[in-house]
Design a protein around this motif. Structure first.
Motif, PDB file in Angstrom:
ATOM      1  N   ASP A   1       0.957  -1.132  -0.014  1.00  0.00           N
ATOM      2  CA  ASP A   1      -0.066  -0.036  -0.117  1.00  0.00           C
ATOM      3  C   ASP A   1       0.751   1.311   0.127  1.00  0.00           C
ATOM      4  OD1 ASP A   1      -2.478  -1.174  -0.429  1.00  0.00           O
ATOM      5  OD2 ASP A   1      -2.755  -1.500   2.141  1.00  0.00           O
ATOM      6  N   MET A   2       1.841   1.190   0.837  1.00  0.00           N
ATOM      7  CA  MET A   2       2.861   2.354   0.629  1.00  0.00           C
ATOM      8  C   MET A   2       3.431   2.660  -0.650  1.00  0.00           C
ATOM      9  SD  MET A   2       6.530   2.940   2.782  1.00  0.00           S
ATOM     10  CE  MET A   2       5.886   2.911   4.561  1.00  0.00           C
ATOM     11  N   ALA A   3       3.808   1.393  -1.198  1.00  0.00           N
ATOM     12  CA  ALA A   3       4.451   1.870  -2.613  1.00  0.00           C
ATOM     13  C   ALA A   3       3.521   2.155  -3.482  1.00  0.00           C
ATOM     14  CB  ALA A   3       4.943   0.232  -3.158  1.00  0.00           C
ATOM     15  N   LEU A   4       2.276   1.796  -3.355  1.00  0.00           N
ATOM     16  CA  LEU A   4       1.179   2.372  -4.524  1.00  0.00           C
ATOM     17  C   LEU A   4       0.964   3.634  -4.180  1.00  0.00           C
ATOM     18  CD1 LEU A   4      -1.549  -0.481  -4.172  1.00  0.00           C
ATOM     19  CD2 LEU A   4       0.191  -0.081  -6.024  1.00  0.00           C
ATOM     20  N   ASN A   5       0.687   4.050  -2.672  1.00  0.00           N
ATOM     21  CA  ASN A   5       0.801   5.281  -2.474  1.00  0.00           C
ATOM     22  C   ASN A   5       1.829   6.585  -3.105  1.00  0.00           C
ATOM     23  OD1 ASN A   5      -1.578   4.997  -1.239  1.00  0.00           O
ATOM     24  ND2 ASN A   5      -0.804   4.951   0.741  1.00  0.00           N
TER      25      ASN A   5
ATOM     26  N   LYS B   1      -1.368  -1.787 -11.618  1.00  0.00           N
ATOM     27  CA  LYS B   1      -2.287  -1.559 -12.667  1.00  0.00           C
ATOM     28  C   LYS B   1      -3.857  -1.329 -12.445  1.00  0.00           C
ATOM     29  CE  LYS B   1      -4.425  -3.615 -17.045  1.00  0.00           C
ATOM     30  NZ  LYS B   1      -5.722  -3.853 -16.672  1.00  0.00           N
ATOM     31  N   GLN B   2      -4.273  -1.728 -11.276  1.00  0.00           N
ATOM     32  CA  GLN B   2      -5.689  -1.262 -10.823  1.00  0.00           C
ATOM     33  C   GLN B   2      -5.513   0.054 -10.343  1.00  0.00           C
ATOM     34  OE1 GLN B   2      -8.564  -2.152 -10.372  1.00  0.00           O
ATOM     35  NE2 GLN B   2      -9.141  -0.476  -8.663  1.00  0.00           N
ATOM     36  N   ARG B   3      -4.402   0.659  -9.652  1.00  0.00           N
ATOM     37  CA  ARG B   3      -4.341   1.905  -9.082  1.00  0.00           C
ATOM     38  C   ARG B   3      -4.047   2.944 -10.191  1.00  0.00           C
ATOM     39  NH1 ARG B   3      -2.987   3.213  -3.445  1.00  0.00           N
ATOM     40  NH2 ARG B   3      -3.025   5.421  -3.344  1.00  0.00           N
ATOM     41  N   LEU B   4      -3.032   2.693 -10.934  1.00  0.00           N
ATOM     42  CA  LEU B   4      -2.601   3.775 -11.911  1.00  0.00           C
ATOM     43  C   LEU B   4      -3.441   3.998 -13.232  1.00  0.00           C
ATOM     44  CD1 LEU B   4       1.468   3.942 -11.857  1.00  0.00           C
ATOM     45  CD2 LEU B   4      -0.399   4.972 -10.546  1.00  0.00           C
ATOM     46  N   VAL B   5      -3.945   2.675 -13.556  1.00  0.00           N
ATOM     47  CA  VAL B   5      -4.829   2.605 -14.706  1.00  0.00           C
ATOM     48  C   VAL B   5      -6.216   2.421 -14.590  1.00  0.00           C
ATOM     49  CG1 VAL B   5      -4.711   1.365 -17.134  1.00  0.00           C
ATOM     50  CG2 VAL B   5      -2.621   1.398 -15.814  1.00  0.00           C
ATOM     51  N   ASP B   6      -6.776   1.498 -13.845  1.00  0.00           N
ATOM     52  CA  ASP B   6      -8.173   1.007 -13.963  1.00  0.00           C
ATOM     53  C   ASP B   6      -9.013   2.225 -13.301  1.00  0.00           C
ATOM     54  OD1 ASP B   6      -7.200  -0.895 -15.407  1.00  0.00           O
ATOM     55  OD2 ASP B   6      -7.602  -2.346 -13.746  1.00  0.00           O
ATOM     56  N   ALA B   7      -8.181   2.603 -12.058  1.00  0.00           N
ATOM     57  CA  ALA B   7      -8.916   3.407 -11.070  1.00  0.00           C
ATOM     58  C   ALA B   7      -9.133   4.996 -11.248  1.00  0.00           C
ATOM     59  CB  ALA B   7      -8.502   3.237  -9.420  1.00  0.00           C
TER      60      ALA B   7
ATOM     61  N   ASN C   1      -6.902  10.868 -16.797  1.00  0.00           N
ATOM     62  CA  ASN C   1      -5.228  10.603 -16.793  1.00  0.00           C
ATOM     63  C   ASN C   1      -4.926   9.239 -16.328  1.00  0.00           C
ATOM     64  OD1 ASN C   1      -4.960  13.316 -17.915  1.00  0.00           O
ATOM     65  ND2 ASN C   1      -5.078  14.023 -15.732  1.00  0.00           N
ATOM     66  N   PRO C   2      -5.179   8.077 -16.893  1.00  0.00           N
ATOM     67  CA  PRO C   2      -4.756   6.719 -16.579  1.00  0.00           C
ATOM     68  C   PRO C   2      -3.323   6.878 -16.984  1.00  0.00           C
ATOM     69  CG  PRO C   2      -6.301   6.782 -18.480  1.00  0.00           C
ATOM     70  CD  PRO C   2      -6.390   8.212 -17.866  1.00  0.00           C
ATOM     71  N   VAL C   3      -2.518   6.146 -16.317  1.00  0.00           N
ATOM     72  CA  VAL C   3      -1.215   6.029 -16.671  1.00  0.00           C
ATOM     73  C   VAL C   3      -0.759   5.086 -17.723  1.00  0.00           C
ATOM     74  CG1 VAL C   3       1.382   5.563 -15.801  1.00  0.00           C
ATOM     75  CG2 VAL C   3      -0.454   6.992 -14.439  1.00  0.00           C
ATOM     76  N   GLU C   4       0.110   5.362 -18.666  1.00  0.00           N
ATOM     77  CA  GLU C   4       0.194   4.354 -19.733  1.00  0.00           C
ATOM     78  C   GLU C   4       1.436   3.458 -19.232  1.00  0.00           C
ATOM     79  OE1 GLU C   4       1.131   5.582 -23.708  1.00  0.00           O
ATOM     80  OE2 GLU C   4       2.376   3.762 -24.018  1.00  0.00           O
ATOM     81  N   LEU C   5       1.230   2.214 -19.030  1.00  0.00           N
ATOM     82  CA  LEU C   5       2.515   1.169 -18.420  1.00  0.00           C
ATOM     83  C   LEU C   5       3.231   0.765 -19.626  1.00  0.00           C
ATOM     84  CD1 LEU C   5       0.355  -0.429 -15.658  1.00  0.00           C
ATOM     85  CD2 LEU C   5       1.950   1.592 -15.391  1.00  0.00           C
ATOM     86  N   ARG C   6       4.311   0.960 -19.665  1.00  0.00           N
ATOM     87  CA  ARG C   6       5.212   0.427 -20.710  1.00  0.00           C
ATOM     88  C   ARG C   6       6.204  -0.709 -19.996  1.00  0.00           C
ATOM     89  NH1 ARG C   6       6.662   5.627 -24.664  1.00  0.00           N
ATOM     90  NH2 ARG C   6       4.634   6.158 -24.792  1.00  0.00           N
ATOM     91  N   LEU C   7       5.875  -1.750 -20.659  1.00  0.00           N
ATOM     92  CA  LEU C   7       6.197  -3.108 -19.595  1.00  0.00           C
ATOM     93  C   LEU C   7       7.378  -3.787 -20.295  1.00  0.00           C
ATOM     94  CD1 LEU C   7       2.768  -4.334 -18.865  1.00  0.00           C
ATOM     95  CD2 LEU C   7       4.119  -2.965 -17.417  1.00  0.00           C
TER      96      LEU C   7
END
Lengths: 415, 415
Positions: free
Chosen positions: B236-240, B274-280, B284-290
């Motif tokens: 959770d800390m990492a996501l925040n 992905k849930q936090r930065l894109v779906d939620a 401005n969802p974030v584009e993840l370049r994997l």
């Protein structure tokens, strides 16, 4: 080994730097000093080969700088041991701030990484520079002039043996094999490999670095040093200081090159100056290069166009008359290389004005410019004397071979 | 006025710097803030002309950066008043040594001299940079991008009026008239005139400075910032922290561009990311370049060749999997611009290793990279964020706009 290959080795060695303790480094330095003594015969043999190849090619003064002896090697080893006894500059918390929210910010001293030194014909620079670089937590890349290259290679071989004996990677000290101009250029443009380049040499080398270097660089060692004799100067003090600054060792960068004299005191002072620097010196009398006004008071050589912009490094002194301390400051700031300047005065207002107005690394009131030196300044050592303003100014010791980083610890803090 | 003429004026103004007290400078800064408010209408008119000329030529984001309002001008004036309240960095005795023989050596902070700033389209930089330069005792030479030049000229006119009102020379603040590339090159090569050049802009400007500058230069503001999520991280800390570092203001240099994830935690962590930065994120969802490995765990864009070396300044995040903290450090040191990096971990050994091993200005443990800022670091202001190691690293405040000199007082001392 090409210079590019060597730089890759330096970078690989740099990535290990974080894992050595102060004790590891000190043990390695001691082993390096021991190895120098053990290898003295081999070093002297290579030095003899350098000297043989240089005789007749370079001046006697240069041959003397190049020459090693058992005593000089012992002195180099002692120099390394002296560095061991200095405190490590690495890992000090220079500033600590605790911010609202609990974030703790520590400004911490750290090594620069890879320090490269380009130098000329003094073999002792090899061990000095390696010891200071290592003590300050850096990898050392040395690039020596061709006259001293065999000597330097033998010294570096010993230093690397010392590193191995102490269990540290020998690639913490590396000597560039190529002695052509190309290797100097490669170091100047080794972006991502060299964190600091220190050119130690004449104006040609320094200018080439200023023009061509894309890596961070510290200019060192060019000294057009001035002494200004104010109208209120104690004349005997001025004569003592000037003779010391000009004649005690004219080939070094903190020697005086230009004398600036207040008009009021010139008629009383200049004849005594000539007496002291010219007539009284049986050996090495000083050649005075006089501006028009000074030439009306004493005999000497008329100053030419470049005499106020030349580092003579010889028994030559340019002499200029000015009206007051303001004109002295203006002249000095226009012609100085930013190394060391002095005022001789008994007027504290003039002294303060001079100290504030002169834009040089070291500004003296009633003392000789010859004190600009790491040892004399209490740094315990010296990697060179910076004539630039960024990062390090004046004598560079161990602290000046470090940078800092901020280490910030939180518990999930966001902004 | 040509740039050469302007540089001569700057040099002449520099020679007067020693004669102002801290009170003189503060009075001038206050008068400059007052003048900005007085001239607000004129500044807004010139700003409107800049905007009219730029509409359709530059992006809306750039237009927004360029736009002034009465409120923004009031903010700029308040910014100057805030600088007045900071302590002067000039003239501090940083170290004092008394040597045998009575020589007293004082390492004293002094202004650099002439500080030149090349910047782009933000008019507020004009007053910020002028205030910080003046407060730190320097002459300020500004060179603004052509989009903002009319605005900058109106601001500088007000600032110079303030200087005159306070009885100081207006040439302490100068704006280069020429907005072509030539004037930037002239500043980069103004040896003897510019004591420090600070380029504030994109990689093109910074690289041009590295390649061409012969004057001292501090690189600022390019940030390819990394966050490493260790195998022991609190998810959770990492996501925040990651959402804050990536999304709170993606156009700034301390925003995260690359996420590095420990292999062990990736299967648990990446779906939540992905849930936090894109779906939620509806906006401005974030584009993840994997990288290949991350792409096996979550959906996203396959990372291209340059995605780990790009400052996106946008809602884009490159994601890479590594085996452990050592591989993370190696990757980051290879690809970072040396700005800011963070580790999220509950393992103090990993945290210490990361803090020691990362070669960047600011290294965070369990906090967002967004804190790298002069204000957040308690400096009270900021002239830019240095990504180099010499002289200044990280946020630059007033102290970083100073150098030092040694003032040595004796009573006839010779060596």
């Amino acid at each position: 080994m090409t210079t590019q290959e060597l730089l890759k080795k330096a970078k690989a060695a740099k990535s290990t730097l974080g894992s050595y303790s102060v004790e590891d480094i000190d043990r390695a330095l001691t082993a390096m000093a021991d190895a120098l003594i053990e290898d003295a015969d081999a070093i002297l043999a290579e030095n003899a080969a350098d000297i043989a190849a240089s005789r007749g090619v370079i001046s006697d003064v240069m041959i003397d700088r190049l020459s090693l002896s058992a005593d000089r090697i012992a002195g180099m080893a002692q120099g390394i041991r002296d560095v061991v006894s200095l405190p490590s500059p690495v890992g000090k918390v220079l500033k600590r701030v605790e911010r609202p929210g609990g974030l703790v910010i520590e400004k911490t001293s750290v090594a620069l990484g890879v320090v490269a030194i380009i130098y000329e014909s003094r073999p002792n620079v090899t061990s000095d520079a390696a010891a200071l670089s290592l003590k300050s937590g850096n990898v050392c890349v040395l690039r020596c002039g061709k006259e001293a290259h065999k000597s330097a290679a033998a010294i570096v071989k010993a230093l690397r043996k010392g590193l191995t004996n102490a269990g540290l990677p020998e690639d913490l000290v590396l000597l560039v094999e190529d002695t052509t101009r190309q290797s100097a250029t490669e170091l100047m443009t080794a972006d991502g490999y060299v964190d600091l380049l220190i050119p130690r040499g004449g104006p040609g080398l320094i200018n080439a670095c200023v023009k061509n270097a894309t890596v961070p660089c510290i200019q060192t060692g060019t000294g057009i040093c001035h002494i200004y004799v104010d109208s209120t100067a104690d004349i005997d003090m001025a004569l003592n200081i000037i003779e010391n600054a000009k004649c005690s060792r004219p080939s070094v960068c903190n020697a005086e090159e230009v004398l600036v004299v207040a008009r009021d005191i010139a008629p009383a002072f200049l004849p005594k100056l000539k007496q002291r620097l010219v007539d009284a010196r049986a050996e090495n009398p000083v050649e005075l290069r006089l501006d028009t006004e000074a030439a009306k008071i004493i005999d000497g050589t008329p100053a030419g166009e470049n005499d106020f912009d030349t580092e003579f490094l010889d028994y030559i002194l340019a002499v200029k008359i000015v009206s007051d301390v303001d004109e002295a400051i203006a002249h000095i700031n226009r012609h100085s290389t930013g190394h060391s300047e002095a005022i001789i005065t008994s007027d504290t207002t003039a002294a303060d004005k001079f100290a504030r107005g002169i834009d040089s690394s070291s500004v003296y009131v009633n003392a000789s410019t010859r004190f600009t030196d790491g040892g004399e300044f209490g740094l315990g050592c010296e990697m060179g004397i910076s004539t630039q303003k960024l990062h390090a100014r004046g004598p560079m010791g161990l602290e000046e071979l470090n940078t800092y980083k901020y280490i910030i610890r939180g518990c999930g803090n966001i902004r």
